[in-house]
Every structure is written in structure tokens, then in C-alpha cells.
Enzyme design. Structure first.
Site, PDB file in Angstrom:
ATOM      1  N   GLY A 101       0.824  -1.196   0.000  1.00  0.00           N
ATOM      2  CA  GLY A 101       0.000   0.000   0.000  1.00  0.00           C
ATOM      3  C   GLY A 101       0.861   1.250   0.000  1.00  0.00           C
ATOM      4  O   GLY A 101       0.590   2.199   0.724  1.00  0.00           O
ATOM      5  N   HIS A 102       1.917   1.217  -0.820  1.00  0.00           N
ATOM      6  CA  HIS A 102       2.813   2.360  -0.906  1.00  0.00           C
ATOM      7  C   HIS A 102       3.644   2.286  -2.188  1.00  0.00           C
ATOM      8  O   HIS A 102       3.616   1.298  -2.903  1.00  0.00           O
ATOM      9  CB  HIS A 102       3.743   2.421   0.313  1.00  0.00           C
ATOM     10  N   ALA A 103       4.372   3.361  -2.440  1.00  0.00           N
ATOM     11  CA  ALA A 103       5.364   3.426  -3.506  1.00  0.00           C
ATOM     12  C   ALA A 103       6.623   4.036  -2.903  1.00  0.00           C
ATOM     13  O   ALA A 103       6.596   4.579  -1.794  1.00  0.00           O
ATOM     14  CB  ALA A 103       4.862   4.283  -4.673  1.00  0.00           C
ATOM     15  N   ARG A 112       2.483  -0.517  -4.953  1.00  0.00           N
ATOM     16  CA  ARG A 112       2.334  -1.956  -4.795  1.00  0.00           C
ATOM     17  C   ARG A 112       1.509  -2.298  -3.575  1.00  0.00           C
ATOM     18  O   ARG A 112       1.561  -1.608  -2.553  1.00  0.00           O
ATOM     19  CB  ARG A 112       3.697  -2.648  -4.725  1.00  0.00           C
ATOM     20  N   ILE A 127       5.800   6.823  -0.194  1.00  0.00           N
ATOM     21  CA  ILE A 127       4.543   7.517  -0.499  1.00  0.00           C
ATOM     22  C   ILE A 127       3.451   6.558  -0.049  1.00  0.00           C
ATOM     23  O   ILE A 127       3.251   5.506  -0.662  1.00  0.00           O
ATOM     24  CB  ILE A 127       4.400   7.827  -1.996  1.00  0.00           C
TER      25      ILE A 127
END
Length: 134
Positions: free
Chosen positions: A50-52, A97, A122
Site C-alpha cells: 500500500g505504498h510506492a 504496490r 509515499i
């Protein structure tokens, strides 16, 4: 998504009567490994990620069991099943992802190109879309 932003890489292995030995060294992945961590005992209805990343490249391997990786470049989403310990998923910087649908006993190994730095994550999807618009 471009072929270079997310791709499956086959991990070299040695196979003999004693079993398989997978080897990640030298040029197997396109970055120097700065951090190694793994996810395990993830409930099947939970998700991770749940981030980049702004800087980090990641290489994910299902050492045991299986899980799906949902990748998103801000325009297109794909779903990739990881379930073989001799294949890994390379994720470049700037790709959102999420990991989900973990099987019982699944272990996800992550090799990262950077040490942990919270500021380079992020974690909010709207912030991610603004980041991709730059």
C-alpha cells in the site's frame, strides 16, 4: 507499465539430487542490496504494501507459499502471482504496490536498494497520483 519498471527475473539455481540451491548475487538484480526483510504469518484476508517509493527499488520472492502483488503506475494496474522461489518480481521506483491473498505459510522475501527512510515512502494513493503527475 514499461517492461523495466516491473518484471519477473529468474533466479539462477543449482539442482541436484539433494535439492535446489537458488543464488542471488552479482548481476542477478540490477541494484546493490542495502536491506533485507521478509513477511510471514500474514493472514489470508490481510494485505501489505500500500505504498510506492521515491528512490527504492525492490525485489520480491515468494520463498514459500504464494501471494499476489498488485502493481499500479498511476495509469494501469496489473496483478502478478508469486509462487515460485526461483522467480522474483523486480519493482522499480515510483510504482505503487499492494500484496494480498497470502496462502497459509507464505513467506515474502524483499531485497531493497536502500536502507529504511520513512520520508522516501509515499503511503497515500492521492499523494502518489500527484507524485506521478510531476
Amino acid at each position: 507499465m514499461t517492461e523495466n519498471s516491473v518484471r519477473i527475473i529468474e533466479i539462477p539455481k543449482i539442482k541436484d539430487a539433494r535439492g535446489n540451491l537458488a543464488i542471488i548475487e552479482k548481476d542477478c538484480i540490477p541494484f546493490e542490496i542495502k536491506r533485507v526483510y521478509y513477511l510471514f504469518d500474514v493472514p489470508s484476508d490481510a494485505y501489505r504494501g500500500g505504498h510506492a517509493h521515491k528512490k527504492q527499488e525492490s525485489f520480491l520472492v515468494a520463498l514459500s507459499g504464494s501471494f499476489e502483488v498488485v502493481i499500479d503506475d498511476g495509469l494501469k494496474k496489473d496483478r502478478i502471482m508469486l509462487n515460485k522461489p526461483d522467480k522474483g518480481l523486480l519493482i522499480s521506483t515510483g510504482v505503487w504496490r499492494e500484496l494480498e491473498n497470502f496462502s497459509a505459510g507464505a513467506v515474502c522475501l524483499v531485497l531493497a536498494s536502500t536502507e529504511f527512510e520513512e520520508a522516501e515512502y509515499i503511503r497515500d494513493y492521492d499523494d502518489y497520483l500527484r507524485f506521478k503527475a510531476l
